[in-house]
Design a protein around this motif. Structure first.
Motif, short mmCIF file in Angstrom:
data_model
loop_
_atom_site.label_atom_id
_atom_site.label_comp_id
_atom_site.label_asym_id
_atom_site.label_seq_id
_atom_site.Cartn_x
_atom_site.Cartn_y
_atom_site.Cartn_z
N ALA A 127 -44.62 -25.19 6.28
CA ALA A 127 -44.72 -25.64 7.67
C ALA A 127 -43.33 -25.96 8.20
O ALA A 127 -42.58 -26.72 7.59
N ALA A 129 -41.32 -27.90 10.51
CA ALA A 129 -41.46 -29.13 11.30
C ALA A 129 -40.27 -29.28 12.23
O ALA A 129 -39.12 -29.11 11.84
N THR A 134 -44.99 -32.61 15.20
CA THR A 134 -45.23 -31.48 14.30
C THR A 134 -45.24 -31.91 12.83
O THR A 134 -46.11 -31.49 12.06
N ALA A 135 -44.27 -32.73 12.42
CA ALA A 135 -44.21 -33.13 11.01
C ALA A 135 -45.46 -33.90 10.58
O ALA A 135 -46.07 -33.56 9.55
N HIS A 138 -48.35 -31.44 10.37
CA HIS A 138 -48.30 -30.55 9.20
C HIS A 138 -48.71 -31.29 7.93
O HIS A 138 -49.41 -30.72 7.08
N LEU A 139 -48.30 -32.54 7.80
CA LEU A 139 -48.74 -33.34 6.66
C LEU A 139 -50.25 -33.54 6.68
O LEU A 139 -50.93 -33.47 5.65
N THR A 149 -48.48 -26.87 -0.34
CA THR A 149 -47.77 -26.89 0.94
C THR A 149 -46.38 -27.49 0.76
O THR A 149 -46.20 -28.45 0.00
N VAL A 151 -43.35 -28.85 3.50
CA VAL A 151 -42.92 -29.06 4.88
C VAL A 151 -41.41 -28.94 4.93
O VAL A 151 -40.70 -29.59 4.15
N HIS A 213 -39.40 -36.37 9.47
CA HIS A 213 -38.83 -35.41 8.52
C HIS A 213 -38.48 -36.13 7.22
O HIS A 213 -38.78 -35.65 6.11
N CYS A 216 -41.53 -37.03 5.19
CA CYS A 216 -42.05 -35.90 4.40
C CYS A 216 -41.38 -35.84 3.03
O CYS A 216 -42.04 -35.63 2.00
N SER A 222 -41.61 -32.60 1.03
CA SER A 222 -40.48 -31.73 1.34
C SER A 222 -39.57 -31.69 0.12
O SER A 222 -39.50 -32.65 -0.64
#
Length: 579
Positions: A127, A129, A134-135, A138-139, A149, A151, A213, A216, A222
């Protein structure tokens, strides 16, 4: 199972449909027309979730990331598919309905991803982000679908200079209030706007986008060492290539988001948020992610529990003097977590493989003034403060600046408005004077619907020179860039659900005590009971469109403001009121 007569054996993937079935046949026809070979059709199928748009600079570089990411996935033995979703920007999408589309867009993205990825039975996701919603979206989607997944935080925008001084989007936002108050010229504001953003990416500061971010990475979703990064900078491209290779390995290994996002991982993430003076919006977003992960964790409770235990190690704008570039150079989220080793659960898994302890083993801090040692913090007083009281029995949140500017106890008289625009008009008419507590209500997830932004009111007060002498209490939300004055946001229960905020009248005494973590309405219960008797059912607004559907299904803010079954106490819809 094989791709066809004489075809190679296919790995056990959910995307590999039964050969010869009708679903297999029609999908094969579609994909062969796209130039995909039978051999490729047996590989791990990876969704590239691209929340891209030409509407905002935050997203303008994402399409350029997709090609190199596809190449990395193919090189690792996967088959990539780009999936597009909504792409909300706080500074663009907020123009309509007083910003009420912003928070609901998060949940729209989650459902976009579910429809595309679950509908196609793809095997994993990367994803991309960018802007604020968005972040977390996506999570949430990763947690809901529970397929491997990663991110990828796609970076912050470079800021600029104007008249020899640093300028970024936060300063433009704040300066607009000064123009409205007659304390700055329109020419100066335009000059700042012309120079504030020098490239793609999210707001250059520790607002909600960079906060999420970093969240994540702190959650383990991430790759370590990838947040925050300059958009289109070397670290971002390295993270993209690593994610493309690693996601195929994750599918093979079978490591799922719900195995990563555990109670311990959420505790780690909250610790990082507190140590960096992150955006207050991280509270509701992390709770929403926990809900989708079916993880029984109380995120607001974690913020309250850990507030006095976690030292403040960073002071990044708008919270202090450092720039987001400084935090990246100092080592970013990885450096912060390395400082916090003794406060973190190092046994949690991450998408890197291994544990958090493994990926932090060689971590270093390149600048001890940007990411300070635990023994020499910027402060020990929390900057994200959960408060309760007779005005907010369900809780609310206060953001304090690192330097603790502003009153830690504010006592004043209520001045009530039912919208952001009403409050701004009252300020323009000179109604707002020192000692007032602006009560801006009807902005909650139901009353909005969609949780309108109250940030413009706060910055207008600052621009008028009233930021330190006037407090704000609202059931709306604040931009992650708001870090001025005394502001109590996200008050629950919200006014539209009959919370005490709905009963406040002009002249009522309100006491905000940040140290005691209370916000109280000093009005006798008998008086409030009389007011409640004459309080009618609020007008829910139009009964069509996305915001209407959101109003019907959204949970309360302490529950993450996620879509669920209608909450008890919700105002009846027009159909429900009809005999």
């Amino acid at each position: 199972m094989s791709a066809g007569p004489g075809g190679p054996a296919a790995p056990q993937l959910r995307s590999n449909l039964q050969v010869g079935s009708s679903r297999w046949a029609v999908r094969r026809a579609q994909w062969r027309a796209l130039g995909i070979s039978d051999e490729d059709m047996t590989k791990p199928k990876i969704a590239i979730v691209n929340s891209s748009s030409d509407l905002a600079i935050c997203f303008s570089h994402l399409d350029g990331i997709v090609g190199p990411l596809k190449e990395a996935i193919r090189a690792a033995g996967g088959l990539p598919f780009e999936v597009r979703t909504a792409a909300p920007s706080d500074f663009i999408t907020s123009a309509g309905r007083d910003g009420r589309y912003i928070l609901p867009s998060r949940d729209l993205i989650v459902n976009d991803v579910e429809v595309a990825v679950e509908g196609a039975q793809l095997d994993g996701m990367v994803a991309l982000a960018s802007c604020d919603k968005t972040a977390p979206a996506h999570l949430m989607a990763a947690a809901r679908l529970d397929i491997p997944t990663i991110v990828v935080g796609c970076g912050y925008q470079p800021s600029g200079q104007y008249r020899g001084e640093h300028v970024d989007i936060e300063e433009v936002f704040l300066a607009a209030g000064s123009v409205a108050a007659g304390r700055m010229s329109l020419e100066t504001l335009c000059g700042m706007s012309d120079n504030a953003i020098r490239g793609p990416g999210v707001c250059a500061g520790l607002g909600t986008a960079n906060t999420m971010h970093m969240a994540c990475e702190a959650l383990g979703m991430s790759l370590t060492g990838t947040t925050p990064v300059l958009a289109n900078g070397p670290a971002m491209w390295d993270g993209v290539r690593r994610a493309g290779a690693r996601i195929v390995e994750l599918v093979t290994e079978g490591l799922r988001p719900r195995e990563v996002m555990t109670e311990a991982a959420f505790r780690n993430a909250v610790t990082v948020m507190l140590a960096t003076s992150a955006s207050v919006n991280s509270v509701k977003h992390l709770q929403a992610v926990a809900h989708e992960a079916a993880c029984p964790v109380d995120v607001p409770g974690l913020f309250a529990e850990l507030a006095d235990r976690v030292p403040l190690l960073c002071a990044v704008r708008p919270n202090g003097p450092a720039f987001i570039e400084d935090l990246e150079r100092a080592g970013g989220t990885r450096a912060v977590m390395a400082r916090l080793r003794d406060l973190l659960d190092l046994d949690v898994p991450t998408v890197d493989g291994g544990t958090l302890g493994d990926v932090l083993r060689d971590a270093t801090v390149a600048d001890e003034e940007v990411v300070r040692p635990v023994e020499r913090p910027f402060g020990t007083r929390p900057t994200i403060v959960m408060v309760r009281g007779s005005l907010a029995p369900g809780g609310a949140v206060v953001k304090r600046p690192v330097d603790d500017r502003g009153a830690r106890r504010f006592e004043g008289t209520a001045l009530c408005y039912s919208s952001r625009d009403e409050a701004l008009a009252g300020l323009a008419r000179g109604e707002v004077t020192p000692g007032a507590v602006l009560v801006v209500r009807g902005l909650g997830v139901v009353g909005g619907p969609g949780m309108a932004l109250g940030s413009a009111v706060v910055f207008a007060l600052e621009g008028a020179g009233l930021g330190d002498s006037v407090a704000v209490v609202t059931d709306g939300q604040m931009s992650g860039l708001v870090n001025v004055g005394t502001v109590v946001g996200e008050v629950t229960p919200e006014a539209a659900l009959g919370g005490p905020l709905a009963l406040v009248e002009d002249g009522d005494r309100i006491v905000i005590d940040v140290d005691r973590r209370t916000v109280d309405l000093e009005v006798h219960d008998d008086v409030l009971a009389t007011r409640r008797e004459r309080l009618g059912t609020p007008d829910p607004g139009p009964d069509h469109g996305w915001l209407s559907a959101y109003r019907r299904l959204v949970s309360t803010v302490p529950e993450g403001a996620v879509l669920t079954t209608p909450a008890p106490g919700r105002p009846p819809t027009p159909e429900e009121r009809t005999p």
